[in-house]
Design a protein around this motif. Sequence first.
Motif, PDB file in Angstrom:
ATOM      1  N   ALA B 108       0.804  -1.219   0.000  1.00  0.00           N
ATOM      2  CA  ALA B 108       0.000   0.000   0.000  1.00  0.00           C
ATOM      3  C   ALA B 108       0.842   1.277   0.000  1.00  0.00           C
ATOM      4  N   TRP B 109       2.029   1.225   0.544  1.00  0.00           N
ATOM      5  CA  TRP B 109       2.791   2.452   0.735  1.00  0.00           C
ATOM      6  C   TRP B 109       4.123   2.404  -0.015  1.00  0.00           C
ATOM      7  N   ALA B 110       4.450   3.565  -0.589  1.00  0.00           N
ATOM      8  CA  ALA B 110       5.726   3.658  -1.309  1.00  0.00           C
ATOM      9  C   ALA B 110       6.267   5.077  -1.191  1.00  0.00           C
ATOM     10  N   LEU B 111       7.573   5.177  -1.268  1.00  0.00           N
ATOM     11  CA  LEU B 111       8.209   6.485  -1.354  1.00  0.00           C
ATOM     12  C   LEU B 111       8.616   6.721  -2.791  1.00  0.00           C
ATOM     13  N   GLU B 112       8.556   7.977  -3.189  1.00  0.00           N
ATOM     14  CA  GLU B 112       8.844   8.263  -4.595  1.00  0.00           C
ATOM     15  C   GLU B 112       9.779   9.451  -4.740  1.00  0.00           C
ATOM     16  N   LEU B 113      10.692   9.328  -5.670  1.00  0.00           N
ATOM     17  CA  LEU B 113      11.494  10.461  -6.106  1.00  0.00           C
ATOM     18  C   LEU B 113      11.218  10.658  -7.585  1.00  0.00           C
ATOM     19  N   GLY B 114      11.100  11.898  -7.988  1.00  0.00           N
ATOM     20  CA  GLY B 114      10.802  12.122  -9.397  1.00  0.00           C
ATOM     21  C   GLY B 114      11.478  13.364  -9.925  1.00  0.00           C
ATOM     22  N   GLY B 115      11.706  13.381 -11.189  1.00  0.00           N
ATOM     23  CA  GLY B 115      12.275  14.551 -11.813  1.00  0.00           C
ATOM     24  C   GLY B 115      11.762  14.688 -13.232  1.00  0.00           C
ATOM     25  N   ALA B 116      11.614  15.938 -13.680  1.00  0.00           N
ATOM     26  CA  ALA B 116      11.101  16.155 -15.029  1.00  0.00           C
ATOM     27  C   ALA B 116      11.824  17.345 -15.650  1.00  0.00           C
ATOM     28  N   TYR B 117      12.019  17.251 -16.941  1.00  0.00           N
ATOM     29  CA  TYR B 117      12.685  18.353 -17.635  1.00  0.00           C
ATOM     30  C   TYR B 117      12.077  18.445 -19.029  1.00  0.00           C
ATOM     31  N   GLY B 118      11.813  19.716 -19.472  1.00  0.00           N
ATOM     32  CA  GLY B 118      11.182  19.790 -20.786  1.00  0.00           C
ATOM     33  C   GLY B 118      11.198  21.182 -21.378  1.00  0.00           C
ATOM     34  N   PHE B 119      10.219  21.405 -22.193  1.00  0.00           N
ATOM     35  CA  PHE B 119      10.173  22.670 -22.929  1.00  0.00           C
ATOM     36  C   PHE B 119       8.724  23.054 -23.199  1.00  0.00           C
ATOM     37  N   SER B 120       8.552  24.341 -23.581  1.00  0.00           N
ATOM     38  CA  SER B 120       7.205  24.826 -23.892  1.00  0.00           C
ATOM     39  C   SER B 120       7.168  25.364 -25.303  1.00  0.00           C
ATOM     40  N   ILE B 121       6.044  25.199 -25.933  1.00  0.00           N
ATOM     41  CA  ILE B 121       5.841  25.722 -27.289  1.00  0.00           C
ATOM     42  C   ILE B 121       4.648  26.675 -27.226  1.00  0.00           C
ATOM     43  N   ASP B 122       4.815  27.844 -27.811  1.00  0.00           N
ATOM     44  CA  ASP B 122       3.703  28.803 -27.807  1.00  0.00           C
ATOM     45  C   ASP B 122       2.575  28.322 -28.696  1.00  0.00           C
ATOM     46  N   LYS B 123       1.362  28.571 -28.226  1.00  0.00           N
ATOM     47  CA  LYS B 123       0.204  28.229 -29.053  1.00  0.00           C
ATOM     48  C   LYS B 123      -0.058  29.350 -30.054  1.00  0.00           C
ATOM     49  N   GLU B 124      -0.857  29.087 -31.050  1.00  0.00           N
ATOM     50  CA  GLU B 124      -1.206  30.050 -32.079  1.00  0.00           C
ATOM     51  C   GLU B 124      -1.922  31.262 -31.466  1.00  0.00           C
ATOM     52  N   ASP B 125      -2.722  31.005 -30.412  1.00  0.00           N
ATOM     53  CA  ASP B 125      -3.482  32.074 -29.758  1.00  0.00           C
ATOM     54  C   ASP B 125      -2.565  33.194 -29.268  1.00  0.00           C
ATOM     55  N   LYS B 126      -1.451  32.784 -28.741  1.00  0.00           N
ATOM     56  CA  LYS B 126      -0.508  33.770 -28.195  1.00  0.00           C
ATOM     57  C   LYS B 126       0.029  34.659 -29.315  1.00  0.00           C
ATOM     58  N   ARG B 127       0.361  34.024 -30.440  1.00  0.00           N
ATOM     59  CA  ARG B 127       0.906  34.780 -31.561  1.00  0.00           C
ATOM     60  C   ARG B 127      -0.153  35.743 -32.123  1.00  0.00           C
ATOM     61  N   LEU B 128      -1.397  35.278 -32.198  1.00  0.00           N
ATOM     62  CA  LEU B 128      -2.468  36.121 -32.729  1.00  0.00           C
ATOM     63  C   LEU B 128      -2.743  37.324 -31.836  1.00  0.00           C
ATOM     64  N   LEU B 129      -2.749  37.067 -30.545  1.00  0.00           N
ATOM     65  CA  LEU B 129      -2.981  38.189 -29.619  1.00  0.00           C
ATOM     66  C   LEU B 129      -1.914  39.254 -29.789  1.00  0.00           C
ATOM     67  N   ASP B 130      -0.703  38.829 -30.010  1.00  0.00           N
ATOM     68  CA  ASP B 130       0.413  39.761 -30.173  1.00  0.00           C
ATOM     69  C   ASP B 130       0.298  40.496 -31.506  1.00  0.00           C
ATOM     70  N   SER B 131       0.120  39.741 -32.570  1.00  0.00           N
ATOM     71  CA  SER B 131       0.165  40.363 -33.889  1.00  0.00           C
ATOM     72  C   SER B 131      -1.110  41.131 -34.230  1.00  0.00           C
ATOM     73  N   GLU B 132      -2.254  40.642 -33.815  1.00  0.00           N
ATOM     74  CA  GLU B 132      -3.516  41.275 -34.206  1.00  0.00           C
ATOM     75  C   GLU B 132      -3.956  42.348 -33.212  1.00  0.00           C
TER      76      GLU B 132
END
Lengths: 527, 274
Positions: B108-132
Amino acid sequence: MKTTSTHRGLKARRSTVLALALVSLCAVLLTTPAQANYQAAQGAYARRDYTTSAAMFFQAYGFPKNAAEKMKAEWGLAQSLHRLGLLYSASKYYSMIVRRGPRNSNPFFRKALEELGNINSTMSLGQSHIVQLFRARIDPANVPGPARGFYFYYLGIEAFNRRRFEEALGYFRRVPSGSPYHVRAVFHLGVVSNLAGQHSQAINFFESVRNSARRDEEGEWLREVANLNIARVNYEVKRYRESIQYYAQIPRDSDNWLDAIFEAAWAFFLMQKHNNVLGNIHTIHSPFFENRFYPESFILQSITFLRLCRYNEVKDSLRGFRDRYRPVFQDVKGMLDQFNGKANGFFRLIYDYRVGSLDRYKRAWSILDALSRTDVYREAGNTIRFSDVEISRLSRFGGRWSSSGLQDELKSFLNKKKAAAVADAGRRLYDKGASYYAYLKELSDQTQLINAEMVLGRVDAMRAKLKVGTSDQKANFIGGMQTLNVDQDLEYWPFEGEYWEDELGAYVYNIDSSCAADKGFGEKKDK
Amino acid sequence: MQAGVSCSRHHEQSRWKSPAVLLLTFFSAILPAPQIDVSRDGARISESSSMAQSGGRFDDYEIRVIRPRYFTKTGRMELGGQLSVVMNQTFTYTYLATGILNYHFSEAWALELGGAYGFSIDKEDKRLLDSEFDIKTQIIRTKYAFNGGVLWTPIYGKYQLSTGRLVYFDTFLSAGAGMTGVEYLYDHCSPSERLRDGTITPDPPPPGTKSYPTFIIGLGQRFFASRTLALRWDVRDHLFSYNDADGACNPETADGVSKLHQNVTMQLGASHFF
C-alpha cells in the motif's frame, strides 16, 4: 494329293514351333519385368526417389522372381514408405516381417522390429496392433538392442493388463535405460509397486519419472500423471498434506485438473478442512464445468455440510444431485439400450459430442464428456487422425501408385486400421459408459440413504461415522490447493454469484460448524 | 467446452466506507476501460493488503477467493519513464520528460522520487494576440520539476478483456513536495526606450529560470502487463507560489506580489519493477 498332305504336315509342325516360341516369349516377358522392377526399385531407392522405389518394390513384391527377392522387395517397400513419412503404411510391411518371427529365412526381422519401435515411439501404433505383433513369443536373444525397450515394455503392458504384476515387473525392469520406452516403463514400475503395497518405492519411481521425462509433449504428460499418482499414493497412505501439494502441480489447462480438484477435496475432507472441501466443490459445480461428470461431488458436499451440522445445506446438496442427475438416468439408459452391441455407432456418438455436432441425449452429455476424455478415446482418436492424414497424403502419389495397386492396398489397410480402432474403442467405451451408469445409480442410492437417515433423525450416528481422518492443525491452506506461506501477499476476491474463469480452483468457504455440542468440530472461520 | 458462460460484470463495491476509496473508484470508472461487450467483460476490485490486515478481506462473504497475489510490490523498486503534459495552460504547450523512482515498502505504501525536464511551445493564440491585438501575454513556462513524496495504493483490481485476458491494475494517491523551475523569457517586454519625460526604460532582464517550492497531490493507476512491467498514468496538481516580480519587465518597479500557480499534469509512461 500326297504332295499336298506333306505340305500340310510341314505347316502344322511350323505352327507348333511358333506356338512354343510365343509361349516362351510370353514367359520371359512375364518374369523379366519383376526382376527388372526390383533392380530399378533399388536404383530409385539409392537415388532417394522413394515415390518411384515404393511403387517398383510393390510390383516386385507382387511378382517376385523367388522367395528371397519377395522379402527384399517387402523390406524395400517398407523402407521407402518410411522415408516418405508414411509411418502407418510402413508399419504394415514391417509388421508382416516381424510376425513371421526370427528365422534364417526372414533376414529383416531384427531391423523391422527396430523400425517399428522407432515408429511407435513417435506415433502410437495402437495397443491392439502391438498385441498382434508379439502374439508369438520371441526369444529375447533375437531382439536387437535398440528394439529391446519396445519389446519388453509391451510385454510388460500385456502382463500388466492380465494382472500378472510380478511378470510385468520383470519385463519393465528389462527396458534399457537409453530406450525411449524407459521412462514409461519406470512409470509402470511405480504403478505395479503401489499395487504391491510398496508405496515409498512407488513414489521413488514416480519421482524418477518427474525428473527424467523429456521436455516435450509426451514428457510433460508423463510428468503430470506422475504428479497425480504421487498425490494418490500419498492419499492412500494418509499423507493428505503432501497429497494436496502434488495435486496442486497439475496444470489448469490439463484434462486432469478437475480430477485433481475433486480428489484434493476428499483429502481436505479427511484433514477436516471443510472450508477447503466446499471451496473445491464450488469450482466443480461452476457453470464452466456443467457437462463434466462429478456426481460424487454432491455426496462429498452433503456429508461435509452434515459434519458441520448445516442440515439445510445438506438437503440443498442432495437436491442438487437429484436435479442434476435424475434426468441423466433416463437419457443414459436410452443411449446404452440403443447402442448395445453397436460399438461403431457408440464411438461415433462420442465423436459427435466432442466435435459439437450432437444434439441428442443432451442430459447424458456429462457421461459422454467423461468418455471423451478417456485414454481409450484419445488413443483411437489419434489412430483415426494419423490414418486420415496418411490417406489424404496418399492421393499425392497418384500415377504409378494407383496403376500398380499400391495406393488401393495402403488405403484399404489404413481404413481397416481405423475401423479396428473404432470398433475396439467403441466396445471399451460402451463398457465404461455402462459402468458410469452403475456408479451413478449407486450414488443415487447413497443420497437416498443420507436423506432417509436425516428424516429419521439419525444424524448424530451418521456424523459419528463421518469422523474419519484426522484434523491437521499444522496444515493451512488458502483457496484451492495452495498452502499458506508466511509473509505471502494474498489477494482476496468475494464471490457474489458470478464466476470468473481465473478464480476457478481458488475458492474457499468461510463458514463455521453449526453443531451446538461440537463447536470445535468445524474449522476456524477466516484463516 | 463451456463457451458462452457469462463470468463477469462490472462490480460496484458500495460497502466501502472510505470517501477516498469511493473517489478512486470513480476515477477508475472514468479510465479508458476497454470498450467491450459488457456482458462478458468487467472489472473487479480487491482490497489492498493493508486494508485486509485491518479487517477487510470480505469477511462477510460465505465464499471467497484467496490466492497468492498476482503482482506484489513489497520490497521492490519501481523505475519508470513518463511523458508529462501540463494541461491547464492557455497559451503554451509544455512537455516534460519525467523519470520516477519508487520504493514500495508495502503493497500500500511507497516512497517516490521524481524529476522532469522539458520545454514549452507557444500556441497560435498567443501569436495572434500579439500580432492582431498587440496584447503581450506573460507566461509561466515550466522548465523542470523534481519532487519527493509518498504513494498510497488502496485499490487493487482486475479487468477482463473481451479476449478473456485479465489485466490487473492498482490505483494510488500521491502527495509530496519539491521544486518547480519556471523559465522566464521576458518576450512580452519591450526593449529599452526613452520616454517623453526623458526617462529611459531599462532593458528586460535576460532570460532565466527560477525555482519555487512546490506541493504536489495526484492520483494514478498502474496496469500490470507482466510481473515486472506496468503501464502507468498519473494526474498531478503541482501547486507553487511565485513572485510576480520575477517575471516583470522591470523587477525594480514591480510590486513583488506572491501568487499561487497550479500546473496540472497528465503523465503517461511505463514502469519496470525489480
